[in-house]
Design an enzyme around this catalytic site. Sequence first.
Site, PDB file in Angstrom:
ATOM      1  N   ASP A  76     -22.209 -12.361 -43.081  1.00 29.72           N
ATOM      2  CA  ASP A  76     -22.661 -13.160 -41.940  1.00 29.72           C
ATOM      3  C   ASP A  76     -21.509 -14.056 -41.473  1.00 29.72           C
ATOM      4  OD1 ASP A  76     -23.920 -14.708 -40.059  1.00 29.72           O
ATOM      5  OD2 ASP A  76     -25.569 -15.333 -41.378  1.00 29.72           O
ATOM      6  N   CYS A  82     -25.850 -12.402 -34.262  1.00 30.76           N
ATOM      7  CA  CYS A  82     -24.480 -11.996 -34.618  1.00 30.76           C
ATOM      8  C   CYS A  82     -24.429 -10.524 -35.027  1.00 30.76           C
ATOM      9  CB  CYS A  82     -23.935 -12.858 -35.766  1.00 30.76           C
ATOM     10  SG  CYS A  82     -23.770 -14.607 -35.380  1.00 30.76           S
ATOM     11  N   ARG A  83     -24.883 -10.249 -36.242  1.00 30.98           N
ATOM     12  CA  ARG A  83     -24.710  -8.912 -36.815  1.00 30.98           C
ATOM     13  C   ARG A  83     -25.578  -7.841 -36.166  1.00 30.98           C
ATOM     14  NH1 ARG A  83     -25.662 -10.596 -42.873  1.00 30.98           N
ATOM     15  NH2 ARG A  83     -27.092 -11.991 -41.774  1.00 30.98           N
ATOM     16  N   SER A  84     -26.884  -8.073 -36.080  1.00 26.04           N
ATOM     17  CA  SER A  84     -27.755  -7.008 -35.565  1.00 26.04           C
ATOM     18  C   SER A  84     -27.515  -6.687 -34.085  1.00 26.04           C
ATOM     19  CB  SER A  84     -29.228  -7.288 -35.878  1.00 26.04           C
ATOM     20  OG  SER A  84     -29.636  -8.538 -35.418  1.00 26.04           O
ATOM     21  N   CYS A 103     -31.155  -8.719 -39.086  1.00 24.26           N
ATOM     22  CA  CYS A 103     -30.415  -9.742 -39.819  1.00 24.26           C
ATOM     23  C   CYS A 103     -31.203 -11.046 -39.729  1.00 24.26           C
ATOM     24  CB  CYS A 103     -28.989  -9.898 -39.297  1.00 24.26           C
ATOM     25  SG  CYS A 103     -28.845 -10.563 -37.619  1.00 24.26           S
ATOM     26  N   ASN A 158     -30.547 -12.695 -35.662  1.00 28.89           N
ATOM     27  CA  ASN A 158     -30.497 -11.748 -34.552  1.00 28.89           C
ATOM     28  C   ASN A 158     -29.589 -12.227 -33.418  1.00 28.89           C
ATOM     29  OD1 ASN A 158     -32.875 -10.264 -32.232  1.00 28.89           O
ATOM     30  ND2 ASN A 158     -31.202  -9.266 -33.279  1.00 28.89           N
TER      31      ASN A 158
END
Length: 163
Positions: free
Chosen positions: A126, A14-16, A9, A12
């Site tokens: 996001d 939050c999402r990943s 993402c 690096n």
Amino acid sequence: METKVLFVCMGNICRSPSAVGVLRHLVYQAGLQESIKIDCAATHDYHVGEAPDGRAQFVSRKHGYDISDIRARQITPADIKEYDLILAMDWESLSYLQQMGVRQDHHKMMLLMRYANDYEEATVPDPYYGGVDGFFKMLDYLEDACQGLFEVLSKRVTQYQVA
């Protein structure tokens, strides 16, 4: 046969890393940690060396995932070669990966949400600039997509173990 998965993402944090937490949990529950390697990286260097966002850690913990050991890093050309699956959280990250990699590596780059079973969205939103609710929604998407991904990966691993 080892399969290497890289979640990507923008930052690096939050999402990943949250995706790593979800898939890592599924892999450990199945005892496949020797066969499936998981990591994450950022397209940009905004947060290199930082732990995941506190909200991402909070929501992950609420769901039983510990991501506190992950540190943000930026993707490298070596990552493109090393990983078997490079899963982007959004169209911008996928485009970045495709521009970074050579054409013969494009087959292993795709959106994570293509593995989702319950959600039809193409991307994982996001949550960084919103409240904690966005992080819960993000984790719902990640759990769905990672479950679908895990089903594919575990079949692949078992086929290689039988053969």
